[in-house]
Scaffold this motif. Structure first.
Motif, short mmCIF file in Angstrom:
data_model
loop_
_atom_site.label_atom_id
_atom_site.label_comp_id
_atom_site.label_asym_id
_atom_site.label_seq_id
_atom_site.Cartn_x
_atom_site.Cartn_y
_atom_site.Cartn_z
N CYS A 125 0.82 -1.22 0.00
CA CYS A 125 0.00 0.00 0.00
C CYS A 125 0.85 1.27 0.00
CB CYS A 125 -0.93 0.02 1.21
SG CYS A 125 -2.28 -1.16 1.09
N SER A 152 -3.65 5.63 0.32
CA SER A 152 -4.34 5.62 1.62
C SER A 152 -3.40 6.15 2.70
CB SER A 152 -4.74 4.19 1.99
OG SER A 152 -3.57 3.40 2.17
N GLY A 155 -1.07 3.56 3.82
CA GLY A 155 0.15 3.47 3.00
C GLY A 155 1.16 4.55 3.35
N GLY A 284 -9.86 0.16 -3.38
CA GLY A 284 -8.42 0.36 -3.53
C GLY A 284 -8.04 0.58 -4.98
#
Ligand code: NAD
Length: 329
Positions: A125, A152, A155, A284
């Motif tokens: 991520c 994100s 991440g 995602g």
């Protein structure tokens, strides 16, 4: 040689499997986690049910043992329904960053840098979103990490903590290893508590579906991922720990599969016919697959178990949970 090993996150999915493997190899394993493992008793020699956000507690644990190795797996994390919905972002960043700051600082204070090895579990991520827009052609080679643009806050925290570990490595001569995990799955992972990942969630949905039932899948369904079975992950972690790697490496599978294809694979393996209904939901990036060139070149590692075998084991375990009426928490 018997080593004394600390596993942070020893009550979690990967932590539980890693503890079991280290114990089977004869090591002394100290575990710490805010909760006990959900599905079995821990096999740690000693288990601290404690909060790693508490710097004094982390210091205390390091003062009690002379660790040869530390595996830092603790994090505030979950699947797409947890890390992509927004409402958990502050907790994810605060909790995981605090854990990493505490663990590294106590490791620095209480151990001899040159003899301790410390492993940090990063994530795919942390890779830039702009390289993961095409389901058929994602680019996740290690050297594409910068300029950074994770999709994100989970991440971003991973990226920050990678840098933190690397900085401690440089500035305090600590022996740091970092792996970027790509979708690890298998028995004893969360499957119905809101933190489950796609393979467990989809195994649960198929297991609970009637024959010819409808399976709801978040997003268009053509988003791609690769999945690494837990036993391979545990082996890869230790291979990285034993290596002389100094840079982060991917730890994943290169077998790319779309989420809709994964549903059909699970259904086929469980002899069920299902129909897929793609619905709005957190999904995602559109394409994500491990790039294993670096790890192959540096330590000659590649996973060798096929996805089908891992899915069979995971499906059977989740079905067993459902049939025995086990409630997750
Ligand atoms: P998990 O949620 O099962 O394990 C994490 C553990 O950390 C949990 O048991 C949790 O209780 C513990 N923890 C959280 N906050 C804590 C705190 N304040 N104090 C003490 N313990 C705390 O997740 P996992 O799948 O086992 O993942 C392990 C690591 O690997 C995590 O760092 C995760 O971000 C990383 N990772 C996992 C995957 C995957 O597919 N499973 C992918 C990429 C990265």
């Amino acid at each position: 040689m018997n080593k004394t090993i600390l596993v942070c996150g020893a009550g979690g999915f990967i932590g539980t499997h890693l503890v079991n493997d280290l114990k089977a190899k004869g090591h002394t394993v100290i575990g710490v986690d805010i909760k006990h493992p959900l599905y079995e008793d821990t096999r740690c020699n000693e288990f601290y049910k404690q909060d790693l956000r508490d710097a004094n507690m982390v210091d205390f644990i390091f003062s009690q043992h002379e660790f040869d190795e530390v595996y830092q797996l603790a994090a505030d994390m979950g699947g797409a329904g947890y890390i992509f919905v927004g409402e958990n972002d502050a907790d994810i960043m605060h909790n995981s960053a605090t854990i990493n700051l505490n663990v590294l600082e106590s490791a620095r204070k209480h151990t001899v840098a040159s003899t301790l090895k410390i492993f940090y579990s990063s994530s795919a991520c942390m890779y830039p979103e702009h390289n993961q827009l095409d389901p058929d052609n994602p680019d996740l080679a290690e050297d594409t990490a910068y300029p950074a643009n994770p999709d994100s806050d989970y991440g971003w925290e991973k990226l920050f903590s990678e840098r933190l570990y690397l900085a401690y490595g440089r500035c305090y001569n600590m022996n740091v290893k970092i792996a970027r995990f790509h979708n690890i799955f298998g028995p004893q992972g969360s499957w119905n508590n809101g933190k489950e990942k796609a393979p467990a969630a989809l195994c649960r949905k198929v297991a609970m579906a009637e024959h010819d039932g409808v399976i709801e899948v978040w997003g268009p369904g053509n988003q791609t991922r690769s999945f690494l079975f837990i036993d391979e992950c545990v082996e890869g972690i230790q291979r990285i720990m034993e290596s002389d790697l100094t840079e982060p490496v991917n730890l994943g599978s290169t077998r790319k599969i779309s989420i809709n294809e994964l549903v059909l694979l699970i259904a086929e393996r469980s002899n069920k016919r299902v129909t897929i209904k793609n619905i709005d939901g957190p999904r995602g990036v559109m394409g994500r697959t491990s790039d294993n060139k670096l790890i192959k070149e540096k330590i000659d590692w590649a996973p060798d178990e096929d996805l089908e075998t891992g899915i069979d084991k995971t499906y059977r375990w989740i079905l067993g949970q459902i049939e025995s009426g086990v409630e997750d928490v």
